[in-house]
Design a protein around this motif. Structure first.
Motif, PDB file in Angstrom:
ATOM      1  N   ARG A  28       0.984  -1.289   0.072  1.00 40.63           N
ATOM      2  CA  ARG A  28      -0.116   0.008  -0.103  1.00 40.63           C
ATOM      3  C   ARG A  28       1.002   1.391   0.150  1.00 40.63           C
ATOM      4  O   ARG A  28       1.943   1.260   1.013  1.00 40.63           O
ATOM      5  N   HIS A  29       0.570   2.041  -0.903  1.00 41.93           N
ATOM      6  CA  HIS A  29       1.553   3.427  -1.108  1.00 41.93           C
ATOM      7  C   HIS A  29       0.704   4.426  -1.214  1.00 41.93           C
ATOM      8  O   HIS A  29      -0.427   4.466  -1.652  1.00 41.93           O
ATOM      9  N   THR A  30       1.035   5.631  -0.574  1.00 36.76           N
ATOM     10  CA  THR A  30       0.517   7.047  -0.613  1.00 36.76           C
ATOM     11  C   THR A  30       1.241   7.718  -1.464  1.00 36.76           C
ATOM     12  O   THR A  30       2.505   8.172  -1.014  1.00 36.76           O
ATOM     13  N   LEU A  31       0.731   8.366  -2.418  1.00 37.20           N
ATOM     14  CA  LEU A  31       1.523   9.145  -3.438  1.00 37.20           C
ATOM     15  C   LEU A  31       0.695  10.640  -3.528  1.00 37.20           C
ATOM     16  O   LEU A  31      -0.453  10.441  -3.291  1.00 37.20           O
ATOM     17  N   ALA A  32       1.574  11.527  -3.399  1.00 37.76           N
ATOM     18  CA  ALA A  32       1.256  12.978  -3.514  1.00 37.76           C
ATOM     19  C   ALA A  32       1.840  13.730  -4.746  1.00 37.76           C
ATOM     20  O   ALA A  32       2.820  13.649  -5.049  1.00 37.76           O
TER      21      ALA A  32
END
Length: 188
Positions: A28-32
């Motif tokens: 799971r990755h959070t990209l901005a």
């Protein structure tokens, strides 16, 4: 004389590592993503995901620089490390994109979500809903004789746990904003 039967890459005596280095582990990755605030940019970024069959778990968008007309898109997605790298590279090639940051790789990040819960209940169920709301530090933002609307902020796990406890009491409806995230420390 018969040839030696060795599987490719199966021996430590080989000078070449012939084993595939791809990982099957889903992360799971959070990209901005910082983009120009103009018509169609969000559709292009999100179209990249849908066109390639990538799933979006959470999506939030808001203008963060009024003078520079830039918005921040925060996307939570799941995939193998190779898929995540491919997503970042493809997003970065879209013209109005100024920066793509993987907050998961950069280190610790603060992630929060806002949710509203409408809970129907009278008598003991009403009292139990208020007790649980107090434990989770949820605020009552609307109340009638037979229902409450609670507002709660926290990480995804906290929101999910609150929802799981409110279902048997009388959860009627839920609205969630999606994840907003920033990296910790002095990183920009």
């Amino acid at each position: 004389m018969s040839p030696i039967k060795l599987k490719k890459g199966s021996t430590s005596h080989s000078a070449y590592n012939l084993r595939p280095t791809f990982s099957d582990v889903q992360e799971r990755h959070t990209l901005a993503v910082i983009v120009d605030n103009e018509a169609g940019v969000l559709a292009r970024v999100i179209g990249l995901f849908s066109g390639r069959g990538y799933n979006i778990e959470s999506l939030t968008v808001a203008e963060v620089d009024h003078e520079g007309h830039r918005s921040r898109i925060t996307v939570v997605t799941t995939g193998t490390p190779q898929v995540i790298e491919q997503i970042k590279a493809q997003i970065g090639r879209i013209v109005p994109v100024h920066a793509v940051r993987d907050l998961t790789v950069e280190g610790k990040a603060v992630e929060r979500e806002l949710a509203l819960f409408k809970v129907h209940g009278t008598g003991d169920k009403r009292i139990e809903a208020l007790r649980l709301a107090e434990i989770f530090r949820a605020n009552v933002v609307d109340s009638t004789l037979d229902s409450f609307v609670f507002e709660i902020t926290g990480d995804v796990g906290k929101i999910d746990a609150f929802a799981d406890l409110m279902r048997p009491i009388g959860l009627v409806e839920m609205a969630r904003t999606g994840v907003a995230a920033l990296s910790r420390g002095s990183q920009s």
